[in-house]
Enzyme design. Sequence first.
Site, PDB file in Angstrom:
ATOM      1  N   ASN A 200     -64.860 -38.153  -7.226  1.00 20.83           N
ATOM      2  CA  ASN A 200     -64.512 -39.358  -7.988  1.00 20.83           C
ATOM      3  C   ASN A 200     -63.131 -39.163  -8.588  1.00 20.83           C
ATOM      4  OD1 ASN A 200     -67.087 -41.086  -8.023  1.00 20.83           O
ATOM      5  ND2 ASN A 200     -67.803 -39.005  -8.482  1.00 20.83           N
ATOM      6  N   GLU A 201     -62.154 -39.686  -7.872  1.00 20.58           N
ATOM      7  CA  GLU A 201     -60.762 -39.484  -8.272  1.00 20.58           C
ATOM      8  C   GLU A 201     -60.403 -40.424  -9.421  1.00 20.58           C
ATOM      9  OE1 GLU A 201     -59.302 -37.014  -7.297  1.00 20.58           O
ATOM     10  OE2 GLU A 201     -59.552 -36.610  -5.155  1.00 20.58           O
ATOM     11  N   PRO A 202     -59.242 -40.183 -10.074  1.00 19.39           N
ATOM     12  CA  PRO A 202     -58.798 -41.066 -11.141  1.00 19.39           C
ATOM     13  C   PRO A 202     -58.906 -42.530 -10.723  1.00 19.39           C
ATOM     14  CG  PRO A 202     -57.319 -39.211 -10.953  1.00 19.39           C
ATOM     15  CD  PRO A 202     -58.318 -39.071  -9.843  1.00 19.39           C
TER      16      PRO A 202
END
Length: 644
Positions: A164-166
């Site tokens: 879950n990236e920025p």
Amino acid sequence: MLTTAPASSAQAAYERIPVAVYNKSTAASRAVAEEIAHLIREKRNQGKFCVLGLATGSTPTRIYGELVRMHKEEGLSFQNVITFNLDEYYPMNPASLQSYVRFMKEYLFDHIDIPAHQVHIPDGSLDRDQVQAFCKAYEEKIEAAGGLDLQILGIGRTGHIGFNEPGSSIHSPTRLITLDHITRMDAASDFFGEEHVPRRAITMGVGTIMKARRILLMAWGEGKSNIIRRTVEGDISELVPATFLQNHPNVTFVLDEAAAAQLTRLREPWLVGDCEWTPFLIRKAVTSLCEKVKKPILKLTDRDYNDNGLSDLVTLHGPSYDINIRIFNEMQRTITGWPGGKPGADDTNRPERREPARKRVILFSPHPDDDVISMGGTFIRLHEQGHEVHVAYQTSGNIAVFDDDVMAYADFVADYHQGFEFGGSQTRELFDRVGEHIRNKKPGQVDSREVQIIKGLIRRSEAKAACRYVGIPMDRVHFLDMPFYETGLVRKKPIGPEDVAIIRDLLEEVKPHQVFAAGDLSDPHGTHRVCLQAIYQAVDTLKDAPWMNDCWIWLYRGAWHEWELENIEMAVPISPEELLKKRRAIFKHQSQKDRPLFPGTDEREFWQRAEDRNRATAESYNRLGLAEYEAMEAFKRYIPPFQA
Ligand code: F6R
């Protein structure tokens, strides 16, 4: 359950997530494995399944190792365990070297008794139009199993959990995502180049993770220290998805000291409660105060101390004038142009002994260029000041060479043999074979043994060229080719007795007065850490050798980190000319120039990183009000337990 010391109220003022800090990641991994094992047993006794969320990457490997050990030695059964892995690259063939399916089998599933149908890992081999339905079904399976009892997590430098990236929202479900540039750079070494890292991945969502009844997030090494500080002490933000964990009712961050180093409790412990003012802590407080108020040591006032949470220090050890003088002298005495000791000089306050005037020295270099990159200036000085300097290259460094360099060298050797009429048919055949292997190689495939050997030889010839340039005779240049490294992969084997024996034999042969070693203690990916472990273990086996008591071990820092000021015990100045000479020695490592195969996240070439770092150290000394040098290399002494 893993116990965390209750945070003091002052600590709690900074920390928004419960944190357990361990000395070493090994002890931390054991504690996590114990909590997992405890939960599995508890559930079994209740006749229930234990539902675990699992992570991959370098962080959990020792936890899995410990679980495997518990299974084999203590009979821990996984029959009642159901697992859901966080993520998988997309697209990804489960059989390929980099797949998380393969990772989990290698580290855990192949060694325990979990039934195959109780294992779930996102499927990277699906067609694009099947992915969405798969993700939905994945969520449903977690629900059907009763939800996650315990989720373990690593953290990416972007602050990602799972992938879950920025930008990921707190409610995000399992889905296909696009990987962040930094994440792809971090994965580049596993894929032999960033261009081979998939652009996407399937990941459990933040929402999925947040539903777990218990969460343990682990982080090891200084590389994680900034994102840990941001996550634990900063505001909740989608830009750092791990900060959502601040809202979880039952989460603990399990850290080693290096990963925790930027938390206020370790960085400025005087702000969070009473501290024991050891000489080390006083030095840390004073040098960081100088950086904070931008003043040299001798200009710090009582007021500076009081305004910055250090009134306790002034009360106990002050006035500031006394503390200033003391630390100024201490720092001043770390500076020496005589890293092997200054013959004939009073050495009471010098970092090294003057006797013997001509020392035997072994400089251990994990890769073939760490010697010149990390301590080239000191290396040159030691040799020029008449010491018997040996260099020991611990690993072949063979994975970090480009294929086209292999072709160029193999071609050169074939032509050379032909040109001088040495009967070059075998070398020409080798060239053809190597060419064919390289042309047919798939991204991420391991090199043939021949190609690995040629790559190792290229690096060897460069290391020799650098030694020749410094003036080291070839009989003092040792290539150890430690076996743990020779997997052809970025992932290495653990060190074994054969690795330690190689180091021990060399130590016994040379009987050095000084050893220089790369001291990157907590780099989890690191060859450096393993190389250091092997030295420590070898030294320990020699503790009864009489000469060992006279052997001082100095640690330099590899790559681009330098020791923090409070850690430096010897600082060796480098003049502008010496810096140029150091640069030329680094240039001998042509295969690593321009664009190395594993550049990491730093755009600069190795010589630039080295110079920037050495100049920065000199500037820090200058800012403390000490002499102004062009550059400096820094060392910390390691005292083995039997010498202490
Ligand atoms: C792995 C995962 C990632 C990693 C993170 C840290 O399944 O989802 O979030 O935990 O990238 O990776 P390492 O442990 O290799 O530093």
